[in-house]
Scaffold this motif. Structure first.
Motif, PDB file in Angstrom:
ATOM      1  N   HIS A 110       0.806  -1.221   0.000  1.00  0.00           N
ATOM      2  CA  HIS A 110       0.000   0.000   0.000  1.00  0.00           C
ATOM      3  C   HIS A 110       0.841   1.274   0.000  1.00  0.00           C
ATOM      4  O   HIS A 110       0.332   2.359  -0.270  1.00  0.00           O
ATOM      5  N   MET A 111       2.140   1.152   0.333  1.00  0.00           N
ATOM      6  CA  MET A 111       3.018   2.330   0.352  1.00  0.00           C
ATOM      7  C   MET A 111       4.287   2.099  -0.468  1.00  0.00           C
ATOM      8  O   MET A 111       5.244   2.857  -0.350  1.00  0.00           O
ATOM      9  N   ARG A 112       4.273   1.050  -1.297  1.00  0.00           N
ATOM     10  CA  ARG A 112       5.529   0.683  -1.975  1.00  0.00           C
ATOM     11  C   ARG A 112       6.017   1.788  -2.907  1.00  0.00           C
ATOM     12  O   ARG A 112       7.193   2.162  -2.877  1.00  0.00           O
ATOM     13  N   GLY A 113       5.124   2.298  -3.748  1.00  0.00           N
ATOM     14  CA  GLY A 113       5.543   3.368  -4.648  1.00  0.00           C
ATOM     15  C   GLY A 113       5.954   4.613  -3.881  1.00  0.00           C
ATOM     16  O   GLY A 113       6.971   5.243  -4.175  1.00  0.00           O
ATOM     17  N   LEU A 114       5.163   4.994  -2.869  1.00  0.00           N
ATOM     18  CA  LEU A 114       5.458   6.180  -2.076  1.00  0.00           C
ATOM     19  C   LEU A 114       6.724   5.996  -1.250  1.00  0.00           C
ATOM     20  O   LEU A 114       7.596   6.878  -1.225  1.00  0.00           O
ATOM     21  N   GLY A 115       6.833   4.853  -0.559  1.00  0.00           N
ATOM     22  CA  GLY A 115       8.010   4.607   0.282  1.00  0.00           C
ATOM     23  C   GLY A 115       9.282   4.551  -0.530  1.00  0.00           C
ATOM     24  O   GLY A 115      10.304   5.166  -0.167  1.00  0.00           O
ATOM     25  N   THR A 116       9.251   3.816  -1.642  1.00  0.00           N
ATOM     26  CA  THR A 116      10.415   3.758  -2.524  1.00  0.00           C
ATOM     27  C   THR A 116      10.732   5.145  -3.066  1.00  0.00           C
ATOM     28  O   THR A 116      11.901   5.551  -3.136  1.00  0.00           O
ATOM     29  N   GLY A 117       9.679   5.893  -3.425  1.00  0.00           N
ATOM     30  CA  GLY A 117       9.878   7.234  -3.956  1.00  0.00           C
ATOM     31  C   GLY A 117      10.538   8.168  -2.957  1.00  0.00           C
ATOM     32  O   GLY A 117      11.443   8.941  -3.304  1.00  0.00           O
ATOM     33  N   ILE A 118      10.109   8.122  -1.686  1.00  0.00           N
ATOM     34  CA  ILE A 118      10.700   8.990  -0.658  1.00  0.00           C
ATOM     35  C   ILE A 118      12.164   8.635  -0.428  1.00  0.00           C
ATOM     36  O   ILE A 118      13.035   9.509  -0.338  1.00  0.00           O
ATOM     37  N   ALA A 119      12.451   7.332  -0.317  1.00  0.00           N
ATOM     38  CA  ALA A 119      13.841   6.902  -0.106  1.00  0.00           C
ATOM     39  C   ALA A 119      14.727   7.329  -1.265  1.00  0.00           C
ATOM     40  O   ALA A 119      15.842   7.842  -1.072  1.00  0.00           O
ATOM     41  N   ILE A 120      14.225   7.146  -2.480  1.00  0.00           N
ATOM     42  CA  ILE A 120      15.024   7.488  -3.655  1.00  0.00           C
ATOM     43  C   ILE A 120      15.062   9.001  -3.854  1.00  0.00           C
ATOM     44  O   ILE A 120      16.044   9.532  -4.398  1.00  0.00           O
ATOM     45  N   LEU A 121      14.039   9.721  -3.397  1.00  0.00           N
ATOM     46  CA  LEU A 121      14.095  11.184  -3.385  1.00  0.00           C
ATOM     47  C   LEU A 121      15.319  11.657  -2.601  1.00  0.00           C
ATOM     48  O   LEU A 121      16.097  12.501  -3.077  1.00  0.00           O
ATOM     49  N   MET A 122      15.508  11.110  -1.412  1.00  0.00           N
ATOM     50  CA  MET A 122      16.650  11.516  -0.583  1.00  0.00           C
ATOM     51  C   MET A 122      17.968  11.065  -1.205  1.00  0.00           C
ATOM     52  O   MET A 122      18.988  11.754  -1.106  1.00  0.00           O
ATOM     53  N   LEU A 123      17.947   9.904  -1.841  1.00  0.00           N
ATOM     54  CA  LEU A 123      19.133   9.416  -2.565  1.00  0.00           C
ATOM     55  C   LEU A 123      19.532  10.420  -3.648  1.00  0.00           C
ATOM     56  O   LEU A 123      20.704  10.795  -3.769  1.00  0.00           O
ATOM     57  N   TRP A 124      18.547  10.870  -4.429  1.00  0.00           N
ATOM     58  CA  TRP A 124      18.842  11.790  -5.532  1.00  0.00           C
ATOM     59  C   TRP A 124      19.232  13.177  -5.030  1.00  0.00           C
ATOM     60  O   TRP A 124      20.063  13.856  -5.644  1.00  0.00           O
ATOM     61  N   ILE A 125      18.648  13.633  -3.929  1.00  0.00           N
ATOM     62  CA  ILE A 125      19.050  14.931  -3.372  1.00  0.00           C
ATOM     63  C   ILE A 125      20.511  14.882  -2.940  1.00  0.00           C
ATOM     64  O   ILE A 125      21.291  15.810  -3.208  1.00  0.00           O
ATOM     65  N   THR A 126      20.898  13.792  -2.283  1.00  0.00           N
ATOM     66  CA  THR A 126      22.302  13.613  -1.903  1.00  0.00           C
ATOM     67  C   THR A 126      23.191  13.590  -3.136  1.00  0.00           C
ATOM     68  O   THR A 126      24.251  14.244  -3.185  1.00  0.00           O
ATOM     69  N   ASN A 127      22.769  12.844  -4.136  1.00  0.00           N
ATOM     70  CA  ASN A 127      23.485  12.769  -5.415  1.00  0.00           C
ATOM     71  C   ASN A 127      23.621  14.163  -6.022  1.00  0.00           C
ATOM     72  O   ASN A 127      24.683  14.557  -6.529  1.00  0.00           O
ATOM     73  N   GLY A 128      22.536  14.954  -5.964  1.00  0.00           N
ATOM     74  CA  GLY A 128      22.530  16.283  -6.556  1.00  0.00           C
ATOM     75  C   GLY A 128      23.541  17.211  -5.905  1.00  0.00           C
ATOM     76  O   GLY A 128      24.286  17.922  -6.596  1.00  0.00           O
ATOM     77  N   PHE A 129      23.565  17.229  -4.578  1.00  0.00           N
ATOM     78  CA  PHE A 129      24.514  18.107  -3.891  1.00  0.00           C
ATOM     79  C   PHE A 129      25.953  17.674  -4.153  1.00  0.00           C
ATOM     80  O   PHE A 129      26.847  18.515  -4.315  1.00  0.00           O
ATOM     81  N   LEU A 130      26.188  16.354  -4.218  1.00  0.00           N
ATOM     82  CA  LEU A 130      27.539  15.885  -4.536  1.00  0.00           C
ATOM     83  C   LEU A 130      27.949  16.292  -5.949  1.00  0.00           C
ATOM     84  O   LEU A 130      29.076  16.745  -6.175  1.00  0.00           O
ATOM     85  N   SER A 131      27.041  16.128  -6.907  1.00  0.00           N
ATOM     86  CA  SER A 131      27.376  16.475  -8.293  1.00  0.00           C
ATOM     87  C   SER A 131      27.569  17.971  -8.460  1.00  0.00           C
ATOM     88  O   SER A 131      28.372  18.414  -9.293  1.00  0.00           O
ATOM     89  N   LEU A 132      26.843  18.774  -7.658  1.00  0.00           N
ATOM     90  CA  LEU A 132      26.971  20.225  -7.746  1.00  0.00           C
ATOM     91  C   LEU A 132      28.287  20.718  -7.136  1.00  0.00           C
ATOM     92  O   LEU A 132      28.941  21.612  -7.689  1.00  0.00           O
ATOM     93  N   TYR A 133      28.672  20.111  -6.017  1.00  0.00           N
ATOM     94  CA  TYR A 133      29.824  20.635  -5.279  1.00  0.00           C
ATOM     95  C   TYR A 133      31.100  19.812  -5.410  1.00  0.00           C
ATOM     96  O   TYR A 133      32.153  20.213  -4.893  1.00  0.00           O
ATOM     97  N   PHE A 134      31.039  18.659  -6.096  1.00  0.00           N
ATOM     98  CA  PHE A 134      32.235  17.822  -6.215  1.00  0.00           C
ATOM     99  C   PHE A 134      33.407  18.562  -6.861  1.00  0.00           C
ATOM    100  O   PHE A 134      34.538  18.472  -6.352  1.00  0.00           O
ATOM    101  N   PRO A 135      33.213  19.297  -7.978  1.00  0.00           N
ATOM    102  CA  PRO A 135      34.352  20.029  -8.551  1.00  0.00           C
ATOM    103  C   PRO A 135      34.963  21.020  -7.558  1.00  0.00           C
ATOM    104  O   PRO A 135      36.194  21.146  -7.461  1.00  0.00           O
ATOM    105  N   SER A 136      34.117  21.706  -6.786  1.00  0.00           N
ATOM    106  CA  SER A 136      34.615  22.659  -5.788  1.00  0.00           C
ATOM    107  C   SER A 136      35.338  21.927  -4.663  1.00  0.00           C
ATOM    108  O   SER A 136      36.342  22.421  -4.128  1.00  0.00           O
ATOM    109  N   LEU A 137      34.832  20.739  -4.295  1.00  0.00           N
ATOM    110  CA  LEU A 137      35.469  19.948  -3.241  1.00  0.00           C
ATOM    111  C   LEU A 137      36.867  19.522  -3.653  1.00  0.00           C
ATOM    112  O   LEU A 137      37.827  19.645  -2.869  1.00  0.00           O
TER     113      LEU A 137
END
Length: 486
Positions: free
Chosen positions: A398-425
């Protein structure tokens, strides 16, 4: 108390060889074009960025925006498409993703400047994020529990094949046609082909039988199950799924409300989020997006780095094949522990090598390349496939799409900040400091897995659902951990 459905899993009729296995294989191949597109679209920027910068006059900041815009959009796509697939269906959502992949590709290829280019990357990001959520769930819900890991894990293998394809295409086009204007547009244009294949293929594929049961469409669900199971197994599985769906309706457990009113569901959601963030904080996608930059920093010239960058792509595919073979043989927790241990050691070795081998030493770039290959191989063999499979199977229906989506949302946000700041790092603390930082995070990830992540292998989705909802999954995992210590 052990779940009655955990016990029921062993009483299901056994899997048998038959035409349904070929049908299941065909469905997984078609759906995995979504993973292939995911991989190509995230990997193509690795070699396209430099010629793109030269033609469009990008600055370091706008380079980061072009790269990370896809990733941040993927975070939105993950949560939106996960929720959409719960209401609209897995199959229809994947068809929509195919259209998004094609549209985004066309906008990027035809973009006259930075602004339109970012719009195209955002469209691709929405599709990538949606594919990262919906395709593994679709495959998990179709697969028998005995081989669920290897079926759902095919999507991650398709992702690394897509990334390797992007690296090879980049190397060929970038070296053979480097003098031609707009060479980066050709690199992106190739992505349109698998988008068309995904759309055409999914038109003939079935809907997830578990989603159909949740919507009360039992006859359709049985008809689908009979195409991917023997008849007696299909009937038995349908009974299990119907039972769980009926319990959910009686308890009115739906989506976010069900999560917020059940502490065990909150806990498993936090586990999923933590695992997704930990996977990204290994820095794997920094290598996949900026691999050429890392290799240039280590001592390769630009042309040689473009070719050398194929090596991590090759080892990613080899690791993915091995990881797929291990998915139905090795427990998820053991796989995670081995993976985070190896990646942390790899980070330490890269940091030590970049610190002790002086710049200008002809061995420096090759030693760092070898260690990067070791890191990528460890990651792909023990973490990437396992994490995506885990996220697709651990949440209740009953929450598989939503639960997977929330977990992967946070995965992609982490990915996004790393990809944005990796050259500066890398500019700020160098390769040495960057990889020592990744190693420190790796130690924290190991502690998290050992203390918080429960086991999921060897259980039906229905058994997992009951154990997760009642907290029994943590009791079973604690007992397994005690046996392991003995």
């Amino acid at each position: 108390m052990a779940s009655t459905h955990s016990e029921a899993a062993s009483t299901l009729p056994p899997l048998a060889v038959g035409p349904y296995r070929k049908r299941l294989g065909l469905i997984s191949v078609v759906a995995c074009f979504g993973g292939l597109l995911f991989g190509y679209d995230t990997g193509v920027i690795n070699g396209a960025l430099r010629p793109m910068t030269g033609e469009l006059g990008l600055t370091p900041l706008t380079e980061g925006v072009v790269t990370s815009s896809l990733v941040f959009a993927a975070a939105v796509g993950a949560i939106f498409c996960g929720r959409l697939s719960d209401g609209w269906g897995r199959r229809k959502t994947i068809l929509l993703l195919a259209i998004l992949f094609f549209a985004g590709t066309m906008v990027v290829v035809l973009s006259p400047g930075f602004e339109v280019l970012v719009v195209g990357r955002i469209l691709l990001g929405l599709a990538v994020g949606g594919a990262s959520t919906v395709v593994p769930v679709f495959l998990s819900e179709l697969a028998p529990y005995e081989i669920r890991g290897s079926i759902a894990g095919r999507n991650e293998l398709a992702i690394v094949i897509g990334q390797l394809s992007a690296f090879i295409v980049n190397a060929i086009i970038g070296n053979v046609f480097s003098e031609y204007h707009g060479v980066w547009r050709v690199m992106f244009a190739i992505c349109a082909l698998p988008a068309v294949a995904l759309f055409v293929g999914m038109l003939r594929m079935p809907e997830s039988p578990r989603w159909l049961v949740e919507k009360g469409r039992y006859d359709e669900a049985l008809a689908v199950l009979k195409t991917v199971r023997s008849e007696d197994r299909a009937l038995a599985e349908l009974g299990d799924v119907e039972h769980i769906a009926k319990e959910e309706r009686e308890e009115r457990q739906v989506g976010l409300r069900a999560i917020l009113t059940n502490r065990w569901l909150i806990r498993i959601l936090l586990v999923g989020i933590g695992l997704g963030i930990a996977q990204q904080l290994t820095g794997i996608n920094s290598i996949m997006y900026y691999g050429q930059t890392v290799l240039v920093e280590s001592g390769f010239d630009e042309s040689a780095a473009l070719i050398a960058n194929i090596a991590p792509g090759i080892i990613a595919v080899i690791g993915g094949v091995i990881g797929l073979m291990l998915m139905d043989r090795l427990d998820r927790r053991k796989t995670f522990i081995i993976g985070f241990s190896l990646t942390t050691i790899s980070h330490l070795l890269i940091g030590v090598a970049s610190m002790t081998i002086e710049v200008g030493n002809p061995l420096r770039p090759y030693v760092i390349l070898a260690l990067v290959v070791l890191f990528v191989g460890s990651m792909q063999t023990f973490l990437n496939i396992a994490v995506w499979v885990y996220l697709s199977e651990v949440f209740p229906l009953h929450m598989r799409g939503l639960g997977t989506g929330i977990a992967i949302l946070m995965l992609w946000i982490t990915n996004g900040f790393l990809s944005l700041y990796f050259p500066s790092l890398v500019t700020g603390v160098g390769i040495t400091g960057t990889f020592f930082l990744f190693a420190a995070v790796g130690v924290l990830a190991l502690i998290f897995v050992i203390t918080q992540v429960p086991e999921t292998r060897g259980r039906t989705l229905e058994a997992l659902e009951e154990d997760v909802s009642t907290g029994a999954i943590y009791v079973v995992s604690d007992r397994d951990a005690q046996r392991a210590r003995r």
